[in-house]
Design an enzyme around this catalytic site. Structure first.
Site, PDB file in Angstrom:
ATOM      1  N   HIS A 285      41.041  36.393  48.261  1.00 52.63           N
ATOM      2  CA  HIS A 285      40.066  36.461  47.165  1.00 52.63           C
ATOM      3  C   HIS A 285      40.650  37.010  45.859  1.00 52.63           C
ATOM      4  O   HIS A 285      40.446  36.436  44.794  1.00 52.63           O
ATOM      5  CB  HIS A 285      38.858  37.305  47.600  1.00 52.63           C
ATOM      6  CG  HIS A 285      37.787  37.355  46.554  1.00 52.63           C
ATOM      7  ND1 HIS A 285      37.097  36.223  46.157  1.00 52.63           N
ATOM      8  CD2 HIS A 285      37.300  38.377  45.806  1.00 52.63           C
ATOM      9  CE1 HIS A 285      36.225  36.560  45.214  1.00 52.63           C
ATOM     10  NE2 HIS A 285      36.333  37.858  44.992  1.00 52.63           N
TER      11      HIS A 285
ATOM     12  N   PHE B 120      33.264  42.309  40.712  1.00 60.67           N
ATOM     13  CA  PHE B 120      32.301  43.282  41.232  1.00 60.67           C
ATOM     14  C   PHE B 120      33.000  44.331  42.095  1.00 60.67           C
ATOM     15  O   PHE B 120      33.732  43.989  43.015  1.00 60.67           O
ATOM     16  CB  PHE B 120      31.261  42.509  42.054  1.00 60.67           C
ATOM     17  CG  PHE B 120      30.194  43.356  42.690  1.00 60.67           C
ATOM     18  CD1 PHE B 120      29.333  44.108  41.917  1.00 60.67           C
ATOM     19  CD2 PHE B 120      30.033  43.365  44.069  1.00 60.67           C
ATOM     20  CE1 PHE B 120      28.326  44.866  42.498  1.00 60.67           C
ATOM     21  CE2 PHE B 120      29.033  44.115  44.665  1.00 60.67           C
ATOM     22  CZ  PHE B 120      28.179  44.869  43.875  1.00 60.67           C
TER      23      PHE B 120
ATOM     24  N   ASP C 197      39.296  32.679  51.725  1.00 62.93           N
ATOM     25  CA  ASP C 197      38.738  33.758  50.914  1.00 62.93           C
ATOM     26  C   ASP C 197      37.703  34.468  51.782  1.00 62.93           C
ATOM     27  O   ASP C 197      36.780  33.834  52.290  1.00 62.93           O
ATOM     28  CB  ASP C 197      38.090  33.146  49.664  1.00 62.93           C
ATOM     29  CG  ASP C 197      37.512  34.164  48.694  1.00 62.93           C
ATOM     30  OD1 ASP C 197      37.026  35.215  49.147  1.00 62.93           O
ATOM     31  OD2 ASP C 197      37.527  33.895  47.482  1.00 62.93           O
TER      32      ASP C 197
ATOM     33  N   SER D 265      36.161  36.269  40.426  1.00 63.35           N
ATOM     34  CA  SER D 265      35.021  36.616  41.263  1.00 63.35           C
ATOM     35  C   SER D 265      33.752  36.737  40.419  1.00 63.35           C
ATOM     36  O   SER D 265      33.376  35.791  39.738  1.00 63.35           O
ATOM     37  CB  SER D 265      35.334  37.897  42.036  1.00 63.35           C
ATOM     38  OG  SER D 265      34.367  38.151  43.021  1.00 63.35           O
ATOM     39  N   MET D 266      33.090  37.905  40.399  1.00 66.25           N
ATOM     40  CA  MET D 266      31.922  38.051  39.536  1.00 66.25           C
ATOM     41  C   MET D 266      32.320  37.938  38.070  1.00 66.25           C
ATOM     42  O   MET D 266      31.497  37.557  37.226  1.00 66.25           O
ATOM     43  CB  MET D 266      31.204  39.376  39.791  1.00 66.25           C
ATOM     44  CG  MET D 266      29.869  39.478  39.073  1.00 66.25           C
ATOM     45  SD  MET D 266      28.987  41.001  39.412  1.00 66.25           S
ATOM     46  CE  MET D 266      29.804  42.129  38.265  1.00 66.25           C
TER      47      MET D 266
END
Length: 246
Positions: A220, A22, A190, A90-91
């Protein structure tokens, strides 16, 4: 944006679908894409709709658009490959889980700091877009390694955060539908996605083969961080172990 182009390389009959996260771009996943392609795999790294241009473009998209971007990449691979794995950050990890929920034929997934439950973002659901700020601060570039920057938006559309939260809700609700082998990477430190998200995924998917690997030297955006090579090596090993002939 320069460096945000999608990644397509045709190789053998094993396809790897690689998704960025994202507000980020394909730049965060390019080192992985290049490494996988150099091993002979067919690799597709789509640019999610609304990403890699201007954050006002992101504001105009919804979570269905991001799913469509991944589905299009999947269709491209299906035309060329017999076996497909999905890898996401992540996303992008959330989208990899979504794909495994809806396409049980997917051979395996590798997710890096996947987002499923982010309490720090929950307040955004209550924001009224008419009267409050349309954009919040950037969330990109959470990287431990000095001198490395993620190509990501400098602002985050509030409306888009709501869409990301909706996507995570839908993915989490269907986690038991994931049955394919899963390799889950987690950075204990993170600053975007709480580290417990990896354990939630591990606990709630139905996969017989599932494992969690710690990324102790990365934040992250681990794909651009100190554990980049570890992610590449472990994912390649994971793919080899789960090819149809094995």
């Amino acid at each position: 944006m320069e460096g945000a182009a999608p990644f397509y390389v045709e190789g053998n009959s094993v396809g790897l679908l690689v998704s960025h996260g994202f507000t980020g771009t394909t730049q965060s996943m390019r080192p992985l894409c290049e490494a996988y392609a150099s091993e002979g795999y067919t690799v597709c790294g789509p640019r999610l709709k609304g990403h890699g241009t201007h954050y006002e473009d992101l504001e105009q998209t919804n979570y269905q658009d991001w799913i469509s971007s991944i589905e299009e990449g999947y269709e491209w691979l299906k035309q060329r490959c017999d076996t497909i794995f999905v890898i996401g950050l992540s996303m992008g990890g959330s989208l990899a889980l979504y794909m495994a929920e809806h396409h049980p034929e997917i051979r395996g997934i590798s997710v890096i700091n996947p987002g499923i439950n982010i309490p720090a973002m929950e307040h955004v659901r209550e924001i009224d877009g008419q009267n409050e700020a349309r954009f919040s601060d950037a969330i990109g570039s959470d990287i431990k390694k000095p001198g490395v920057t993620e190509l990501a938006y400098e602002k985050t559309p509030v409306r888009s955060v709501k869409e990301a939260l909706t996507l995570m809700d839908k993915v989490r609700a269907n986690l038991p539908k994931v049955t394919c082998p899963a390799l889950i990477f987690v950075s204990p430190e993170d600053h975007v996605v709480p580290a417990d998200n990896a354990q939630i995924v591990f606990n709630e998917i139905s996969s017989q083969s599932k494992e969690v690997r710690q990324l102790k030297d990365s934040y992250h955006v681990a794909t651009l961080d100190n554990d980049q090579q570890l992610i590449i090596d472990d994912t390649l090993d994971f793919i080899m172990r789960h090819l149809p002939s094995h």
